[in-house]
Enzyme design. Structure first.
Site, PDB file in Angstrom:
ATOM      1  N   GLU A 165       0.867  -1.163   0.000  1.00  0.00           N
ATOM      2  CA  GLU A 165       0.000   0.000   0.000  1.00  0.00           C
ATOM      3  C   GLU A 165       0.912   1.224   0.000  1.00  0.00           C
ATOM      4  O   GLU A 165       1.826   1.314   0.832  1.00  0.00           O
ATOM      5  CB  GLU A 165      -0.883   0.006   1.250  1.00  0.00           C
ATOM      6  N   ARG A 218       5.368 -13.182   9.200  1.00  0.00           N
ATOM      7  CA  ARG A 218       5.895 -11.836   9.067  1.00  0.00           C
ATOM      8  C   ARG A 218       7.302 -11.777   9.633  1.00  0.00           C
ATOM      9  O   ARG A 218       7.595 -12.491  10.599  1.00  0.00           O
ATOM     10  CB  ARG A 218       5.035 -10.963   9.977  1.00  0.00           C
ATOM     11  N   LYS A 251       4.542   0.520   9.368  1.00  0.00           N
ATOM     12  CA  LYS A 251       4.629   1.835   8.728  1.00  0.00           C
ATOM     13  C   LYS A 251       4.037   2.926   9.615  1.00  0.00           C
ATOM     14  O   LYS A 251       4.511   4.046   9.610  1.00  0.00           O
ATOM     15  CB  LYS A 251       3.916   1.793   7.371  1.00  0.00           C
TER      16      LYS A 251
HETATM   17  P1  ATP Z   1       2.657  -2.062   7.689  1.00  0.00           P
HETATM   18  O1  ATP Z   1       1.983  -2.624   8.895  1.00  0.00           O
HETATM   19  O2  ATP Z   1       4.084  -1.740   7.896  1.00  0.00           O
HETATM   20  O3  ATP Z   1       1.886  -0.971   7.028  1.00  0.00           O
HETATM   21  P2  ATP Z   1       1.572  -3.751   5.772  1.00  0.00           P
HETATM   22  O4  ATP Z   1       1.507  -5.218   5.807  1.00  0.00           O
HETATM   23  O5  ATP Z   1       0.299  -3.056   6.024  1.00  0.00           O
HETATM   24  O6  ATP Z   1       2.709  -3.283   6.719  1.00  0.00           O
HETATM   25  P3  ATP Z   1       1.706  -3.457   2.981  1.00  0.00           P
HETATM   26  O7  ATP Z   1       2.164  -2.301   2.196  1.00  0.00           O
HETATM   27  O8  ATP Z   1       0.270  -3.800   2.948  1.00  0.00           O
HETATM   28  O9  ATP Z   1       2.178  -3.195   4.439  1.00  0.00           O
HETATM   29  O10 ATP Z   1       2.592  -4.737   2.653  1.00  0.00           O
HETATM   30  C1  ATP Z   1       2.866  -5.185   1.368  1.00  0.00           C
HETATM   31  C2  ATP Z   1       3.261  -6.622   1.450  1.00  0.00           C
HETATM   32  O11 ATP Z   1       4.399  -6.782   2.277  1.00  0.00           O
HETATM   33  C3  ATP Z   1       2.142  -7.460   2.046  1.00  0.00           C
HETATM   34  O12 ATP Z   1       1.992  -8.626   1.271  1.00  0.00           O
HETATM   35  C4  ATP Z   1       2.630  -7.752   3.420  1.00  0.00           C
HETATM   36  O13 ATP Z   1       2.132  -8.966   3.880  1.00  0.00           O
HETATM   37  C5  ATP Z   1       4.148  -7.746   3.254  1.00  0.00           C
HETATM   38  N1  ATP Z   1       4.785  -7.384   4.515  1.00  0.00           N
HETATM   39  C6  ATP Z   1       4.618  -6.260   5.233  1.00  0.00           C
HETATM   40  N2  ATP Z   1       5.313  -6.300   6.375  1.00  0.00           N
HETATM   41  C7  ATP Z   1       5.958  -7.483   6.385  1.00  0.00           C
HETATM   42  C8  ATP Z   1       6.838  -8.145   7.306  1.00  0.00           C
HETATM   43  N3  ATP Z   1       7.197  -7.577   8.458  1.00  0.00           N
HETATM   44  N4  ATP Z   1       7.310  -9.368   6.971  1.00  0.00           N
HETATM   45  C9  ATP Z   1       6.962  -9.946   5.813  1.00  0.00           C
HETATM   46  N5  ATP Z   1       6.127  -9.398   4.912  1.00  0.00           N
HETATM   47  C10 ATP Z   1       5.623  -8.180   5.185  1.00  0.00           C
HETATM   48 MG    MG Z   2      -1.370  -3.344   4.675  1.00  0.00          MG
END
Ligand code: ATP
Ligand code: MG
Length: 559
Positions: free
Chosen positions: A38, A263, A273
């Site tokens: 995102e 994760r 984020k």
């Molecule tokens: P955040 O909580 O930091 O916003 P998010 O999962 O909401 O993280 P996204 O931009 O939606 O962030 O993530 C894009 C992709 O990266 C998704 O498929 C998510 O599952 C993966 N991802 C995000 N954080 C991690 C992590 N700590 N380990 C592995 N994969 C991750």
């Molecule tokens: Mg997300």
């Protein structure tokens, strides 16, 4: 705490096993994956794990991977984030097949929603957010059907179109799937598919005032793109029945499957984020690319190489169980890569002047130093020497214990590449602070060899004062003192007050490049360094990427 078994040692994993089976059973012919960030922040080390997994699988199976922006929350998204994400993925060394926005599919998604309504599988609910929440039930209590649940298909079609046509205010209506308000999985209790938001979208502008939610958007976007394996993190496990319900109830061009993996959680760091955004906005760091941030851009500025990050992701592997990875794993991946890659130089970070009394004042000479001790391909450089040099303040002790093998009054050390020197006198100012040292050198020891076989235990680094380049060196350390800052009620309390120490009086040997593309250096005995983005030849600034050894392990053992 950390779980060493989480460190896998081969690149195979349970997801690859599933793909192998799907290929063998002819369920898929070409493997298609996607990385779906995102654009509401910069990518961090956790995202790198997902990038390496998705792009790595596409590469190894000769399929392809899309970089898809999952942009359904217009309030938080921006073009700045879009651009930084593209840059980071490329910098890590990956190439996407296509780079769509989920918002490119808004027209198709709208049509899919109409289809669900026509099938009697979605309805417009006019309860407010509060009522919807109250009627959703709890883990132990079933939910209650909405009083609007039995609206006719025609009424739903009319209302949904009116929602799209900007006839209602935010929150007046939502579109919900009609599934089961008593499902044990709360996600299946008539989830909201669309909501009204009068917000300008970074990609679609003001075209839409209704926006689809993540769960509705994600699976359909996967299906539109022909994704075969939709890999996401474990917290999406209970979304999977909804992912399947949507795809099972609509005619889509393909039928992807969702597979969840653990994760990345890394000690001493935050990978959310939202929290990283708070660090930036509250000024605890200089920006998303502050070298202490474990964002891809921060790590780049700090001196991480893409290879070290990719190697780290290989080392930790892919598992189905959440665990925390020790910071030492990331640091080892970095040190291993930089050890092979870094050009060796001498620099003095906290200088103390040494005057060599028996070395002629106007003389200078040059020693040839290898640029890399194990790799002759790196070549050599000339290291100038003269009567006045700088050594590290920590390499001198006035009253030294017997085991202090560096400089102290009357004791002799070897200067790297150069001569043996002996400390003759300590010159102090009126305040009693050491101003400089007077030493003598042994001309017979040129090149560091022992003229009469006498033993000199210590070798220290130095820089010729006359030839030195003055620089600022930033010493970075972990941003948090606690291994799990995210678990603290307030992560601010875990901030390390010494995570950045500025050394404004450093001296560098002149062979260090101050302009052009940053070069990875090992400053001998000090660690790995790289020039900062703000560095110039007039005001050089270097960032310490990493120390040579793990000083934290010692601290932790002694606790
Ligand atoms: P955040 O909580 O930091 O916003 P998010 O999962 O909401 O993280 P996204 O931009 O939606 O962030 O993530 C894009 C992709 O990266 C998704 O498929 C998510 O599952 C993966 N991802 C995000 N954080 C991690 C992590 N700590 N380990 C592995 N994969 C991750
Ligand atoms: Mg997300």
């Amino acid at each position: 705490m950390s779980d060493p078994s989480a460190v896998a040692d081969d690149s195979s994993n349970f997801i690859r096993d599933i793909i192998d089976a799907d290929l063998a059973a002819n369920k898929v012919s070409k493997v298609v994956t996607r990385f779906p960030p995102e654009p509401n922040g910069y990518l961090h080390i956790g995202h790198a794990k997902s990038i390496c997994l998705n792009f790595g699988i596409a590469r190894d199976y000769h399929g392809h991977c899309n970089l898809r922006f999952d942009d359904t929350n217009p309030e938080k998204e921006s073009v700045e984030y879009v651009n930084s994400i593209r840059h980071d993925v490329q910098w890590l060394g990956f190439e996407w097949h296509s780079n769509p926005f989920a918002s490119d599919y808004f027209d198709q998604l709208y049509d899919y929603a109409i289809d669900l309504i026509k099938q009697g599988k979605a309805y417009v609910d006019s309860q407010n957010a509060e009522q919807i929440r109250e009627n959703r039930g709890t883990l132990t209590e079933p939910g209650n059907n909405s009083p609007y649940r039995e609206r006719s298909v025609d009424e739903n079609l009319q209302l949904f179109e009116a929602m799209k046509n900007d006839e209602y205010a935010d929150g007046e209506h939502v579109l919900r799937a009609k599934i089961d308000m008593s499902s044990p999985n709360i996600k299946m209790r008539d989830p909201v598919l669309y909501r009204i938001r009068h917000v300008t979208h970074h990609n679609t502008g003001d075209k839409w005032c209704i926006y689809p939610l993540y769960d509705f958007t994600h699976g359909l976007s996967d299906a539109i793109e022909g994704v075969t394996h939709s890999l996401c993190t474990l917290e999406f496990e209970d979304h999977r029945p909804l992912y399947d319900w949507i795809l099972d109830n609509l005619e889509t061009p393909s039928r992807p499957v969702q597979i969840e993996f653990a994760r990345l959680q890394l000690e001493y760091s935050l990978t959310s984020k939202r929290k990283l955004n708070a660090l930036v906005n509250e000024g605890h760091v200089s920006g998303w690319d502050d070298p202490r941030m474990l964002t891809i851009s921060g790590m780049r500025r700090r001196g991480f190489t893409p290879e070290s990050i990719v190697n780290f992701c290989d080392m930790i592997g892919i598992t189905k169980k959440n665990s925390t990875i020790e910071m030492g794993v990331l640091e080892t991946a970095l040190r291993d890569d930089l050890n092979a890659r870094a050009t060796r130089r001498m620099a003095v970070i906290n200088p103390l002047k040494v005057v060599i009394e028996n070395y002629p004042e106007d003389e200078e000479e040059f020693f040839t130093g290898a640029n890399h001790p194990q790799n002759p391909d790196f070549g050599t450089r000339e290291v100038p020497f003269s009567r006045e040099i700088y050594i590290e303040r920590e390499d001198f002790m006035e009253e030294a214990p017997a085991k202090f093998f560096r400089l102290s009054p009357g004791r002799e050390v070897r200067l790297r590449f150069a001569y043996y020197i002996t400390c003759r006198e300590v010159i102090k100012n009126a305040g009693g602070e050491i101003e400089h040292l007077v030493c003598s050198y042994d001309p017979e020891s040129r090149g560091g060899g022992s003229p009469d076989g006498r033993k000199v235990k210590g070798t220290i680094h130095w820089v010729s004062a006359r030839h030195a380049v003055r620089a600022t060196v930033n010493l970075y350390d972990r941003l948090f003192t606690s291994a799990n800052p995210g678990a603290a009620a307030d992560f601010h309390q875990a901030l390390n007050p010494e995570s950045k120490i500025v050394m404004p009086e450093a001296r560098l040997e002149p062979a260090i490049e101050l302009t052009g593309n940053p070069i990875a250096y090992q400053f001998e005995r000090l660690g790995y360094f790289i020039s900062d983005y703000d560095s110039s030849s007039e005001q050089p600034i270097f960032n310490r990427t990493m120390t040579l050894r793990d000083s934290w392990a010692k601290i932790e053992q002694s606790r």
